[in-house]
Design an enzyme around this catalytic site. Structure first.
Site, mmCIF file in Angstrom:
data_model
loop_
_atom_site.group_PDB
_atom_site.id
_atom_site.type_symbol
_atom_site.label_atom_id
_atom_site.label_comp_id
_atom_site.label_asym_id
_atom_site.label_seq_id
_atom_site.Cartn_x
_atom_site.Cartn_y
_atom_site.Cartn_z
ATOM 1 N N ASP A 277 0.833 -1.197 0.000
ATOM 2 C CA ASP A 277 0.000 0.000 0.000
ATOM 3 C C ASP A 277 0.874 1.255 0.000
ATOM 4 O OD1 ASP A 277 -2.725 1.208 0.393
ATOM 5 O OD2 ASP A 277 -1.811 1.920 2.255
ATOM 6 N N GLU B 177 14.557 -15.581 0.059
ATOM 7 C CA GLU B 177 14.959 -16.649 0.972
ATOM 8 C C GLU B 177 13.936 -17.792 0.993
ATOM 9 O OE1 GLU B 177 15.493 -15.006 4.832
ATOM 10 O OE2 GLU B 177 16.885 -13.448 4.161
#
Length: 551
Positions: free
Chosen positions: A218, A266
């Site tokens: 956002d 990751e």
């Protein structure tokens, strides 16, 4: 129209390599308005879980879930008090895990909304800041400044809130003010503070560890403000579809997203981020989706485009060209929770205009014409290479609620502008699932947090379910064909148009004809696969209509 052009999404640097988000169709759920499981009038996570089979049948690849975090709901959840918990009105973390597990079992990925520009004023950090002295570690997490004037009685600068009024609120009895680009209950973080960066990296890991597939970020263009916070004499309103000024689109933002990308990388499963960044031009937007930053950015130029063949073509060409420069896909979106639904915008006398809400005193859209154009527009949108976003209810052809009484409104923009802006409530009305049920089947009671117009009865999902010509059936058919013919992974070739108000293009084996004018146009050769109008074509495509042809 201009000469034919080809955009290829299959070049070596754009190979998918399993990157699902490059061509995904992603469905936005606004949780409080999707489905209510307990009858309190507010949609919730168990309600979403109960409707996942519907979304699977629709044919979407992923869901984007608007905020469901613990929040006082001053801005419908975009004022977050706890980024690691579910607000009780929506359910529990266990409900979230159940929803996610079922979505994944159905092959649907889940993207959650992240709100990093600001928190709620009820967030523990901000409450600690209010109780701490000037210059403290607690205040350094937000943007506090001394006021101007002899006694600090004036705001630190002249910035205005996006929602209207000053962007600063003074602490009672103090010279210090805090910045809020939105509502006063949404204080902005100071993203130059390493504590803030570390906190949000931890928030990312919290949800990634639970199994989410990505994040919609956002206000992705607003987190860093220009040093010194200089005065700005321009408007906070968007200029030609982009925010400008010292509070938007600063270069340091990209350091944040590079750090976040390392966190996502990751994890397995091609976790992704999509930016809500209202910036211009497209070349500036493309900076957010460079190889080491986000994977997608919402294409607001496309959302804002009017019902005009030349404008649409220019936006599509520019979007594809700029995203190709950075090896990213383009996204296509026509509506979301922040603006008037495109079904209604296309029914205005200036089709595609973007009013800040519509009330009974404003021009009322031509509902039938708006829906006709919307059904045609989706045939363009889903034929384009890249990723497409759908806003809940558009598959039903839902219009804006344009006659809502002011006493029901909840958008802070309505109140901060003293009603000058109607606000966004009209596009957030709860969905109609069953025509003859209380609240049109939104929940097990008559309760509905926003009133539904009577017109919603004829758009109810149960009525459309068995109708082969309904808007719901059209969306299902198009999504199935899009997948069958690999259009999201394909290439766009513009074909010579027979008329200036007509678009003609090809993507792989599918030819698309979109007639944006009022007069019919002769159909080219090819087998019709899908058409936006219900009547037989009989050799020509009527006005405000579209068709997909094989060959």
């Amino acid at each position: 129209m201009s000469a034919p052009a080809i955009f290829n999404d299959k070049d070596e640097h754009l190979q998918h390599n399993g990157e699902w988000w490059r061509s995904a169709v992603i469905y936005q759920i606004y949780p409080r308005s999707f489905a209510d499981s307990n009858g309190d009038g507010i949609g919730d996570l168990p309600g979403i879980t109960a409707k996942l089979a519907y979304l699977s049948k629709l044919g979407v690849d992923a869901i984007w879930l608007s905020p469901f975090y613990r929040s006082p709901q001053a801005d419908a959840g975009y004022d977050v008090a706890d980024y690691r918990d579910v607000d009780p009105i929506f359910g529990t973390l266990a409900d979230f895990d159940t929803m996610l597990e079922k979505a994944h079992a159905l092959g649907i990925k889940l993207i959650v909304d992240l709100v990093p520009n600001h928190s709620s004023d009820e967030h523990a950090w901000f409450q600690a800041a209010l109780k701490s002295p000037v210059g403290s570690r607690e205040r350094a997490r937000y943007i506090f400044r001394d006021g101007r004037g002899a006694k600090g009685e004036l705001p630190p600068n002249n910035w205005q809130s996006v929602f209207g009024g000053d962007a600063w609120t003074r602490l009672e009895g103090q010279q210090q003010w805090y910045l809020h680009l939105f509502d006063s209950k949404q204080p902005d973080f100071d993203w130059r503070n390493p504590e803030v960066l570390a906190e949000f990296e931890d928030v990312l890991r919290f949800w990634l560890d639970r199994g989410v597939d990505g994040f919609r970020v956002d206000v992705a263009h607003g987190m860093i403000k220009q040093k010194g916070l200089p005065d700005w004499d321009g408007s906070q309103a968007m200029v030609e579809g982009g925010n400008v000024g010292p509070m938007w689109d600063q270069d340091e933002l990209h350091d944040i997203y590079r750090a976040w990308r390392k966190v996502l990388d990751e994890y397995d499963g091609d976790r992704m981020m999509v930016a809500e960044a209202w910036v211009k031009p497209q070349a500036r937007l493309a900076r957010y989706i460079r190889r080491d930053e986000m994977q997608q950015a919402f294409n607001f130029d496309y959302l804002l485009a009017r019902w005009d063949a030349n404008e649409l073509k220019e936006v599509i060409d520019d979007s594809l060209a700029q995203s190709a420069q950075v090896g990213a896909p383009t996204t296509w979106v026509m509506s979301n929770h922040d603006g008037v639904r495109h079904t209604s915008r296309f029914g205005l006398s200036q089709p595609g205009a973007r009013p800040k809400g519509i009330n009974a005193a404003a021009e009322q859209p031509d509902e039938a014409l708006g829906l006709r154009r919307a059904r045609a527009a989706i045939q363009l949108t889903l034929a384009l290479p890249g990723s497409a976003y759908l806003y809940q209810g558009e598959e039903l052809g839902l219009p804006e609620h344009t006659t809502m009484e002011d006493r029901f409104r909840q958008d802070p923009a309505f109140f901060r502008t003293e009603g000058h802006e109607v606000g966004r409530d009209g596009c957030r009305v709860p969905l109609p699932w069953v025509a003859g049920a209380p609240a049109y089947g939104f929940g097990p009671s008559e309760a509905s947090w926003l009133p539904q117009p009577e017109s919603f009865a004829r758009y109810a999902a149960d009525l459309q379910e068995g109708d082969a010509e309904s808007t719901l059936s059209l969306y299902r058919r198009l999504l199935g064909l899009r997948r069958e013919y690999g259009l999201g992974e394909g290439e766009l070739e513009w074909l010579q148009s027979p008329r200036k108000d007509v678009l003609k293009l090809r993507n792989g084996a599918v030819t698309v004809l979109l007639n944006l004018g009022d007069e019919p146009i002769a159909l080219p050769a090819g087998k019709p696969l899908a058409q936006s109008v219900t009547q037989p074509l009989e050799g020509e495509l009527p006005g405000n209509a579209a068709v997909w042809l094989l060959g």
